[in-house]
Design a protein around this motif. Structure first.
Motif, PDB file in Angstrom:
ATOM      1  N   GLN A   1     -64.920  52.601  16.891  1.00 47.53           N
ATOM      2  CA  GLN A   1     -65.058  51.606  15.824  1.00 47.53           C
ATOM      3  C   GLN A   1     -66.439  51.681  15.190  1.00 47.53           C
ATOM      4  O   GLN A   1     -66.583  51.617  13.975  1.00 47.53           O
ATOM      5  CB  GLN A   1     -64.825  50.190  16.389  1.00 47.53           C
ATOM      6  N   GLU A   2     -67.433  51.861  16.033  1.00 48.72           N
ATOM      7  CA  GLU A   2     -68.794  51.923  15.487  1.00 48.72           C
ATOM      8  C   GLU A   2     -69.000  53.199  14.666  1.00 48.72           C
ATOM      9  O   GLU A   2     -69.750  53.198  13.690  1.00 48.72           O
ATOM     10  CB  GLU A   2     -69.839  51.822  16.608  1.00 48.72           C
ATOM     11  N   VAL A   3     -68.330  54.274  15.062  1.00 50.49           N
ATOM     12  CA  VAL A   3     -68.426  55.513  14.273  1.00 50.49           C
ATOM     13  C   VAL A   3     -67.923  55.244  12.860  1.00 50.49           C
ATOM     14  O   VAL A   3     -68.580  55.584  11.858  1.00 50.49           O
ATOM     15  CB  VAL A   3     -67.590  56.646  14.911  1.00 50.49           C
TER      16      VAL A   3
ATOM     17  N   PHE B   1     -66.372  42.046   7.370  1.00 58.77           N
ATOM     18  CA  PHE B   1     -65.530  42.457   8.496  1.00 58.77           C
ATOM     19  C   PHE B   1     -65.639  41.552   9.728  1.00 58.77           C
ATOM     20  O   PHE B   1     -64.844  41.671  10.655  1.00 58.77           O
ATOM     21  CB  PHE B   1     -65.871  43.896   8.923  1.00 58.77           C
ATOM     22  N   GLY B   2     -66.668  40.728   9.770  1.00 55.78           N
ATOM     23  CA  GLY B   2     -66.847  39.865  10.927  1.00 55.78           C
ATOM     24  C   GLY B   2     -67.464  40.558  12.131  1.00 55.78           C
ATOM     25  O   GLY B   2     -67.613  39.944  13.182  1.00 55.78           O
ATOM     26  N   ARG B   3     -67.783  41.824  11.978  1.00 58.14           N
ATOM     27  CA  ARG B   3     -68.435  42.524  13.095  1.00 58.14           C
ATOM     28  C   ARG B   3     -69.934  42.587  12.828  1.00 58.14           C
ATOM     29  O   ARG B   3     -70.364  42.967  11.755  1.00 58.14           O
ATOM     30  CB  ARG B   3     -67.863  43.940  13.252  1.00 58.14           C
ATOM     31  N   ARG B   4     -70.703  42.250  13.842  1.00 57.04           N
ATOM     32  CA  ARG B   4     -72.153  42.160  13.680  1.00 57.04           C
ATOM     33  C   ARG B   4     -72.837  43.348  14.377  1.00 57.04           C
ATOM     34  O   ARG B   4     -72.604  43.601  15.551  1.00 57.04           O
ATOM     35  CB  ARG B   4     -72.636  40.827  14.281  1.00 57.04           C
ATOM     36  N   TYR B   5     -73.622  44.074  13.638  1.00 57.03           N
ATOM     37  CA  TYR B   5     -74.438  45.137  14.242  1.00 57.03           C
ATOM     38  C   TYR B   5     -75.897  44.721  14.194  1.00 57.03           C
ATOM     39  O   TYR B   5     -76.269  43.807  13.450  1.00 57.03           O
ATOM     40  CB  TYR B   5     -74.199  46.471  13.535  1.00 57.03           C
TER      41      TYR B   5
END
Lengths: 279, 342, 90
Positions: free
Chosen positions: B106-108, B212-216
């Motif tokens: 997913q991170e890729v 996207f709601g994903r936090r990096y």
């Protein structure tokens, strides 16, 4: 109707460069760009013409021009052609100017790849028969008998690779050899190549006063004589057919051609030492 | 990777020119030419292929072409080996590219999307290499949230190459020679653009989170480091296991933490200093060795904090076990230092 | 061709105006071509074969950039171009 000298674009697209006086390669680039005009995009790997034309802030190309890695002339051309096409631009000609080493040695693989893809590019090899930019080292296009700085055994003992045959065998759409001694023939071939969609290869003999050992005013004369004595031929390859554009007018004078150039002095010595009778 | 892209181009779901090349050197060269022509470009490579295109890496970086490339981290010859380690990209840390290291599939994907935005930002304009562990991430299956075009449009504006593209109205020379009097200024500008990338990365991650709601978390991903006495610094797919080990050590009273480096270039020096300033002891675990020196990641980290222990593991695809990771924490507690091989 | 001034600073990217000339090449010359217009038949061979493009189609010579190689004189079938010592023009 074929283009003549008078029909050439009057503008200069390669001007103010730092090539040596009497440089054959710079004449080959200058004339090609005058045929192709302002919509040409020039691609140059490491070599004489990139070294003399791109010294920031002295930038001698007046059209778009880009330096590439030594081995990457053809593949960068591929990318530029695809990119411009993707942008919806279609009236341009990507043209590469690579030397003999950049073409017949290090750039051969990328050139083969571009021919394999049938990319719509015009690849011009200006052949001064050694790595002149870096100090006259032998290339795959150094002729038999010529002295270079990396041929310690009485000059080159190998004949030139036949680049035209190589690109033809790879399936090139159009290939031609030319000489800066016969510019009208060269101009006609560039014009013809520019009108063909596909991979085009033009190999132009471009003598180098420094590396070949002759006076700066003799460049064109020697390029012409190379054709006249049969040391270089003007050929075309198209639709699987070969054509010789010009018969050597005085093949008996090959020795005179060689005598005019310092690089072949070593060959004379070699022949004498080996009681070589000649062919 | 490019095989699937070929399918996307064929079925029309990706509006792109697909260029088949004969080598990695030509792959990046063609990507550079296309970038110069003014279009968004992508390529992918791995291992010896990355090294084969090494020459072109510095051209693409120095020419400031915002190419995005995925590199599947795999071992280098000799001895020949097709499995994963990070020697390929780490040996090219100085090539002028942004280098990010993903932990999972997913991170890729997410990094690759953000990579275009970061690389193409006019204040950055540096090519972006997304690294993922060969085999551990490239040859395993994982459920991935694939974004819609509408979502992508929200984080990725139309590409504007600015003056770094072929222009028939204002023709330019590109990628020229610059002698001693001019040379450094180009490199300084490049260096400063890389440092400036942190702001752009931060903005990209905020926008990404909103869509996207994903936090990096930028340069580093710190896990239980706030009060950690013993911190293991690592990168890539092994990080998850390291966190598990830290959790179990915590249960037994060891104040363990894990710091995953997400970016190696630009180097997250401030973030590392901030996270590790209170740690008692720091080890670096990496799938890489600079022969005769130490691990490259260790050398970098030690330029910021006094990391003591460098553990070299996972070379040529070797598994790294939970027990081995626990062993690294034990070594830290025992005060071991230097380069240690798993 | 007129010369331009040195840029105040380097551009950030390796992208810059093409055809930007800041230094002449004329200083390389030890001899210079001089055209005798009484002999010239305007065949254009000197213009065509000059490696530096320093002879215009109208036969104007750009001494800022002519390197004095002498190819033009050699190409001239009418002997209308002679190479003369640069020192005489100092």
């Amino acid at each position: 109707m074929a283009m003549s000298a008078r029909d050439l674009d009057k503008r200069e697209f390669f001007f103010g460069h730092k090539a040596c006086a009497g440089c054959g390669g710079s004449l080959a680039v200058r004339i090609a760009l005058k045929v192709l005009g302002e919509r040409a995009v020039s691609v140059l790997p490491a070599g004489c013409m990139s070294a003399v034309g791109f010294n920031f802030p002295q930038l001698a190309f007046t059209n778009n021009a880009f330096i590439t890695p030594f081995a990457a002339t053809a593949s960068v051309m591929t990318g530029i052609e695809a990119g411009l096409r993707q942008r919806g631009i279609d009236d341009f000609q990507v043209v590469g100017f690579a030397g003999d080493g950049g073409t017949a040695d290090i750039g051969l693989q990328a050139l083969s790849g571009a021919i394999d893809r049938g990319d719509n590019i015009l690849y011009i090899c200006y052949d001064n028969e050694a790595y002149m930019n870096t100090g006259i080292q032998k290339s795959g296009l150094t002729p038999y008998g010529a002295k270079t700085t990396t041929t310690p055994y009485k000059g080159s003992r190998r004949h030139k690779k036949d680049m035209l045959a190589i690109v033809a065998a790879n399936g090139v759409d159009y290939a031609a050899s030319a000489s800066i001694g016969y510019l009208e023939d060269y101009i006609r071939k560039i014009e013809k190549a520019a009108g063909i969609t596909g991979t085009k290869y033009i190999h132009v003999l471009a003598p180098c006063p420094v590396g070949w050992g002759f006076k700066t005013d003799e460049t064109v004369d020697i390029a012409r004589e190379a054709v006249d004595v049969g040391a270089w031929s003007l050929r075309e390859y198209e639709n699987g057919e070969w054509k010789l554009n010009r018969e050597p007018s005085r093949p008996q004078d090959l020795e005179l051609y060689m005598k005019r150039q310092g690089r072949f002095k070593i060959e004379k010595q070699y022949q004498e030492e080996n009681n070589y009778a000649g062919e | 990777m490019v095989e699937r892209l070929a399918e996307f181009v064929e079925d029309g779901s990706l509006d792109a020119e697909f260029i088949h090349v004969e080598s990695e050197h030509s792959a990046l060269s063609a990507a550079m030419g296309a970038s110069l022509a003014g279009v968004r470009t992508f390529t992918a490579t791995s291992s010896q292929g990355l090294l084969y295109m090494a020459e072109v890496l510095t051209y693409a970086a120095g020419g400031r072409f915002p190419i995005v490339m995925i590199n599947a981290n795999r071992s280098l010859a000799l001895p020949w080996n097709i499995y994963g380690d990070q020697r390929d990209s780490l040996s090219l840390l100085d090539s002028g590219w942004i280098q990010a290291y993903a932990e999972n599939a997913q991170e890729v994907l997410d990094l690759t999307l953000m990579a275009f935005r970061i690389a193409e930002d006019t204040a950055v304009r540096v090519p972006f290499m997304v690294n993922l562990d060969g085999f551990h991430l490239t040859h395993t299956y994982e459920v991935v949230d694939v974004p819609t075009k509408e979502q992508i449009d929200k984080i990725l504006p139309d590409y504007d190459p600015g003056e770094n593209q072929i222009d028939f109205e204002n023709p330019r020379s590109f990628g020229f020679t610059a002698g001693p009097e001019w040379n450094a200024s180009f490199h300084k500008a490049h260096h400063e653009a890389m440092l400036h990338a942190w702001n752009v990365i931060d903005r990209a991650e905020n926008t990404f989170h909103a869509v996207f709601g994903r936090r990096y978390s930028g340069g580093v991903d710190a896990y239980r480091c706030d009060d950690a006495e013993y911190v293991l610094v690592t990168l890539g797919s092994v990080s998850g296991l390291c966190r598990q080990v830290a959790d179990s050590l915590r249960e037994s009273g060891v104040k363990a933490g894990v710091l995953r480096l997400r970016y190696l270039r630009p180097f997250p020096d401030e973030a590392i200093r901030k996270v590790l300033s209170s740690a008692k002891s720091v080890a670096v675990l990496e799938k890489d060795i600079s022969f005769g020196g130490a691990g490259t990641v260790f050398t970098n980290v030690r330029s910021i904090v006094p990391a003591k222990l460098n553990v070299i593991g996972g070379l040529g695809g070797a598994d790294i076990s939970a027990a081995q990771i626990a062993g690294i924490f034990e070594s830290l507690q025992a005060g071991e230092s230097g380069v240690k091989w798993l | 061709m007129p010369l331009k001034s040195l840029p105040n600073k380097a551009p950030e990217l390796t992208a810059f105006e093409g055809g930007y000339l800041v230094s002449p090449n004329g200083g390389w010359r030890s001899v210079r071509p001089v055209i005798n217009m009484n002999l010239c038949v305007h065949c254009g061979q000197c213009y065509l074969y000059c490696p530096d493009g320093t002879i215009s189609p109208e036969l104007c010579l750009d001494y800022n950039f002519c390197k004095g190689c002498g190819i033009c004189a050699k190409m001239c079938k009418r002997g209308a171009i002679t190479m003369q010592k640069e020192a005489d023009y100092a």
